[in-house]
Design a protein around this motif. Structure first.
Motif, PDB file in Angstrom:
ATOM      1  N   ARG A 507      -4.502  -9.089  10.204  1.00  0.00           N
ATOM      2  CA  ARG A 507      -3.458  -9.495  11.137  1.00  0.00           C
ATOM      3  C   ARG A 507      -2.276  -8.525  11.075  1.00  0.00           C
ATOM      4  NH1 ARG A 507      -3.003 -16.103  11.134  1.00  0.00           N
ATOM      5  NH2 ARG A 507      -5.242 -16.543  11.117  1.00  0.00           N
ATOM      6  N   ASN A 508      -1.633  -8.344  12.194  1.00  0.00           N
ATOM      7  CA  ASN A 508      -0.475  -7.464  12.239  1.00  0.00           C
ATOM      8  C   ASN A 508       0.652  -7.974  11.349  1.00  0.00           C
ATOM      9  OD1 ASN A 508      -1.665  -5.648  14.016  1.00  0.00           O
ATOM     10  ND2 ASN A 508      -0.907  -6.743  15.839  1.00  0.00           N
ATOM     11  N   ALA A 509       0.799  -9.296  11.290  1.00  0.00           N
ATOM     12  CA  ALA A 509       1.836  -9.867  10.432  1.00  0.00           C
ATOM     13  C   ALA A 509       1.612  -9.456   8.984  1.00  0.00           C
ATOM     14  CB  ALA A 509       1.844 -11.391  10.561  1.00  0.00           C
ATOM     15  N   ALA A 510       0.364  -9.488   8.542  1.00  0.00           N
ATOM     16  CA  ALA A 510       0.057  -9.098   7.169  1.00  0.00           C
ATOM     17  C   ALA A 510       0.388  -7.637   6.922  1.00  0.00           C
ATOM     18  CB  ALA A 510      -1.410  -9.380   6.869  1.00  0.00           C
ATOM     19  N   LYS A 511       0.105  -6.792   7.906  1.00  0.00           N
ATOM     20  CA  LYS A 511       0.399  -5.367   7.750  1.00  0.00           C
ATOM     21  C   LYS A 511       1.888  -5.129   7.589  1.00  0.00           C
ATOM     22  CE  LYS A 511      -3.718  -4.090  10.409  1.00  0.00           C
ATOM     23  NZ  LYS A 511      -4.237  -3.522  11.666  1.00  0.00           N
ATOM     24  N   ARG A 518       3.802  -2.496  -1.133  1.00  0.00           N
ATOM     25  CA  ARG A 518       3.004  -1.357  -1.574  1.00  0.00           C
ATOM     26  C   ARG A 518       3.829  -0.084  -1.673  1.00  0.00           C
ATOM     27  NH1 ARG A 518      -2.184  -1.050   2.155  1.00  0.00           N
ATOM     28  NH2 ARG A 518      -3.116  -0.106   0.291  1.00  0.00           N
ATOM     29  N   ASP A 519       5.057  -0.151  -1.210  1.00  0.00           N
ATOM     30  CA  ASP A 519       5.920   1.026  -1.199  1.00  0.00           C
ATOM     31  C   ASP A 519       6.452   1.289  -2.606  1.00  0.00           C
ATOM     32  OD1 ASP A 519       7.887   2.963  -0.810  1.00  0.00           O
ATOM     33  OD2 ASP A 519       8.588   2.081   1.071  1.00  0.00           O
ATOM     34  N   ALA A 520       6.143   2.463  -3.158  1.00  0.00           N
ATOM     35  CA  ALA A 520       6.538   2.796  -4.520  1.00  0.00           C
ATOM     36  C   ALA A 520       8.042   2.855  -4.690  1.00  0.00           C
ATOM     37  CB  ALA A 520       5.906   4.129  -4.929  1.00  0.00           C
ATOM     38  N   GLY A 652      -0.875 -12.753  -3.072  1.00  0.00           N
ATOM     39  CA  GLY A 652      -0.604 -11.686  -2.121  1.00  0.00           C
ATOM     40  C   GLY A 652      -1.827 -10.823  -1.887  1.00  0.00           C
ATOM     41  N   VAL A 653      -2.469 -10.403  -2.978  1.00  0.00           N
ATOM     42  CA  VAL A 653      -3.656  -9.551  -2.902  1.00  0.00           C
ATOM     43  C   VAL A 653      -4.740 -10.158  -3.778  1.00  0.00           C
ATOM     44  CG1 VAL A 653      -4.606  -7.245  -3.252  1.00  0.00           C
ATOM     45  CG2 VAL A 653      -2.216  -7.515  -2.585  1.00  0.00           C
ATOM     46  N   ASN A 696       6.189  -5.531 -13.504  1.00  0.00           N
ATOM     47  CA  ASN A 696       7.206  -4.548 -13.889  1.00  0.00           C
ATOM     48  C   ASN A 696       8.026  -4.102 -12.688  1.00  0.00           C
ATOM     49  OD1 ASN A 696       6.626  -4.503 -16.628  1.00  0.00           O
ATOM     50  ND2 ASN A 696       5.047  -2.922 -16.418  1.00  0.00           N
ATOM     51  N   ARG A 697       7.384  -3.896 -11.558  1.00  0.00           N
ATOM     52  CA  ARG A 697       8.104  -3.465 -10.353  1.00  0.00           C
ATOM     53  C   ARG A 697       9.048  -4.565  -9.866  1.00  0.00           C
ATOM     54  NH1 ARG A 697       4.470  -2.756  -6.043  1.00  0.00           N
ATOM     55  NH2 ARG A 697       6.203  -1.749  -4.916  1.00  0.00           N
TER      56      ARG A 697
END
Length: 705
Positions: A507-511, A518-520, A652-653, A696-697
């Motif tokens: 789904r676009n919402a998930a993206k 996922r952004d470091a 989440g994943v 940790n993140r």
């Protein structure tokens, strides 16, 4: 215990007479100790046949479960020198030995588990005396759990006296015997109400033996726990005999809810005045205003009142007469007829009143095949319905049968049931006929006990209870209301395997939602906020589909009332944040379902039994599920504490392999009531460490080893 009255003053001033009764009026009915024996007193004027009946009962019942005692013989065993020595004692010494005798009986039967049946005298009343001399003691009142009074016509007793040439009795007229009996019955009824003792007259219809056997066999096993178990069994049988397992069940009180009439009041108005216990116009009013209140013991006493008033045929005829005077509210008749056409909706009447009356009312309305009655009225019914039973049956429908419950009631006796139900409707009748104590009790339940209810006013021109903001009005015939009762509800995951795993991977919402996770460059508070949004989205988008939603009343911005929606059983949901990575997402879930309980858990043992008791659903929340091993450990721990509670995992994943062939997939297949919701499924089997570890993140601890 039996004795004579030689040295006692006349009247009712002895230590065993009115002084005890006056003290007893201040006592509430006291709960019996767990090991208290069932001790049944067998009373009646001399010559009424107590000893003869005791011998008959001993032959019929045997002595495995019962023990039989002649009161005077028991006194003889505890007094040095026997009865002859007892007769020479002063009054206070006699009281001591009477107390010792009944205490001995109580202890013996508490140790053996047998039911004691004790024949004795309540008072002696020589014809030349102005008043009788009671010979009961405070210990009798503390020990007896039941008293049966042999209500043999005075003329018959007088004839027994003449025929019994083996005993020498003072000459007693029929008129005096009748006065003596009436005094004993009046005083015993009053004493028993104030001391939590069940009392019943035993008449020669058809025979004293038959009536006594029926009652004693009932007294042998009937406890509050047995009563509840039997009520639950009746409920289970009701659902089994229906058209299928319903998704929704309506649980309804009867008197003054389904109809304006009170069937108990109507019954006693129609019962012959000569048969009304104590001569009361409505014995139930006297009973329930006594210290017994509306307890289990009080309802059991009500059953005994019905038993002594009419035999089976007379009772059935009275019930039919009462039913003919009961008019069900047309709104309920219409609703119940609509329910009769639906396999997924059921209805059951749970009434503190007379089962026999309401079955006949339903039969007349053509509803007896689809609406069953759980209620009492007679020993043969096996049970009584109390406020606690009503609430327990709602809980059983929700727990064991996984049904959505609408409850309808009108009085304080219904408040526990209404509070337990998913939807509560208070039925409000005309002001002069409605419960006078309901307003205060209802206000307390709403303000302090969390009751959320609406009211249906019948007839429609009657005034509402409280105010319509605190207790919003509904119309039972309104299309929206009817649709909300009859609608199909989401089945549980164990029934619909296809919704065990729900995810938004494509789904676009998930993206959009997954990008910052996922952004470091994103960490700390910003990442926690991103996880919070994911939790809110998953709860809103998927959790409502897995669990279902329910309506509740809200005030519309335009000034009227309308329906709002929330998660089904939201107040009975526990959100468990699997620490530390699951906390931010769990808080987002909690924002979507704010009435839920929130629990932190670093390991399965952090979830305690009190986190699950009374709850309907547990939501386990973690940011990432790899193999699923940790989740399965939590599931197994929860199942050990609560075998049937629904469990939903939100993440989440989730590694795709874990739900297609791993231990998590096996758990989903084997554990009924277990579902999984994820933002995305991933084929990536990488397990984060250090700077790539989600925990940790989230908390800026990537620099730690």
């Amino acid at each position: 215990m039996p004795d004579n009255c030689k040295n006692a003053s006349s009247g009712m001033s002895s230590p065993t007479a009115d002084s005890q009764l006056n003290q007893s009026t201040a006592l509430e009915s006291r709960p019996a100790p767990d090991n208290k024996a069932v001790v049944v007193g067998l009373y009646g004027v001399p010559g009424s046949g107590k000893t003869f009946l005791l011998d008959q009962l001993r032959r019929q019942l045997g002595q495995e479960c019962f023990a039989f005692y002649e009161g005077s013989k028991m006194i003889a065993t505890v007094v040095p020198g026997g009865l002859d020595a007892f007769q020479k004692l002063g009054e206070q010494e006699k009281v001591h030995y009477r107390q010792l005798a009944i205490d001995t009986i109580g202890k013996k039967c508490a140790d053996s588990g047998q039911v004691a049946v004790v024949a004795g005298h309540f008072m002696f009343w020589p014809q030349e005396e102005e008043a009788g001399c009671p010979v009961y003691t405070q210990n009798d009142l503390d020990t007896f759990t039941h008293i049966l009074y042999l209500d043999v016509p005075a003329e018959v007793v007088a004839q027994y006296h003449l025929d019994d040439t083996g005993r020498s009795r003072p000459s007693t007229s029929v008129a005096h015997l009748r006065k003596w009996q009436q005094a004993e019955k009046t005083q015993l009824r009053r004493l028993c109400r104030h001391h939590g003792i069940l009392f019943s007259l035993v008449s020669p219809r058809p025979t004293l033996l038959d009536r006594a056997l029926t009652l004693l066999r009932d007294f042998l096993h009937h406890t509050e726990e047995y009563n509840l178990s039997l009520a639950e069994t009746r409920l289970d049988e009701t659902l089994v005999t229906g058209q299928g397992q319903p998704e929704t069940v309506l649980v309804m009180d009867a008197d003054k809810t389904l109809a304006a009439e009170d069937t108990g009041t109507l019954f006693w108005k129609r019962a012959p005045s000569s048969r009304r216990p104590g001569g009361d116009d409505c014995p139930l009013k006297t009973l329930f205003s006594s210290p017994l209140g509306y307890s289990y013991t009080a309802f059991r006493q009500a059953t005994l009142l019905y038993e002594e008033t009419a035999d089976d045929q007379e009772f059935d005829a009275l019930c039919r007469d009462v039913a003919s005077a009961v008019t069900m509210h047309a709104e309920f008749v219409s609703l119940l007829r609509l329910i009769a056409e639906k396999e997924h909706v059921g209805a059951v009447i749970v009434s503190c009143g007379l089962r026999g009356v309401w079955e006949k009312v339903l039969e007349r309305e053509g509803l007896s095949q689809t609406v069953k009655v759980i209620g009492g009225g007679r020993i043969a019914d096996g049970l009584v319905v109390t406020a606690a039973v009503k609430a327990a049956l709602v809980a059983r429908l929700q727990g064991a049968h996984q049904t959505y419950v609408w409850a309808f009631g009108d009085s304080p006796l219904d408040l526990e049931m209404l509070s337990k139900a998913d939807q509560a409707i208070v039925v409000v009748g005309e002001e002069q006929a409605r419960s006078k104590t309901m307003d205060a009790a209802l206000m307390n339940a709403i303000d302090n006990d969390g009751l959320r209810a609406r009211q249906a006013v019948l007839p429609s021109n009657a005034s509402p209870r409280l105010d319509t903001t605190k207790l919003p009005l509904i119309q039972l015939t309104d299309h929206e209301f009817v649709d909300s009762v009859l609608c199909r509800r989401i089945q549980h995951p164990c029934i619909q395997a296809s919704i065990q795993v729900l995810h938004a991977t494509d789904r676009n919402a998930a993206k959009l939602l997954m990008t910052p996770t996922r952004d470091a460059k994103v960490a700390g508070p910003v990442l926690r906020e991103a996880h919070h949004r994911v939790g809110w989205y998953l709860a809103t988008e998927f959790l409502a589909d897995v669990i279902g939603i329910e309506e509740y009343p809200i005030a519309h911005v335009q000034g009227h009332h309308t329906s709002g929606y929330r998660l089904l059983h939201e107040q009975r949901t526990s959100i468990v944040a699997l620490m530390r990575g699951g906390e931010a997402m769990a808080l987002g879930v909690n924002e979507a379902i704010p009435l839920a309980m929130f629990v932190h858990a670093s390991r399965p043992g952090d979830i305690m039994l009190h986190h699950l008791q009374g709850q309907h659903t547990v939501v386990l929340v973690d940011s990432v599920v790899n193999s699923g091993k940790t989740v399965v450990q939590f599931v197994q721990h929860i199942r050990n504490l609560h075998a049937t509670i629904r469990i939903v995992v939100i993440a989440g994943v989730v590694q795709a392999q874990s739900v297609s062939g791993g231990i998590l997939a096996q758990a989903l297949a084997c554990h009924a009531g277990l579902g999984l919701v994820a933002l995305r499924l991933s084929d990536n089997k990488f397990t984060g460490r250090g700077t790539t570890d989600t925990g940790n993140r989230l908390f800026n601890t990537t620099h730690l080893p």
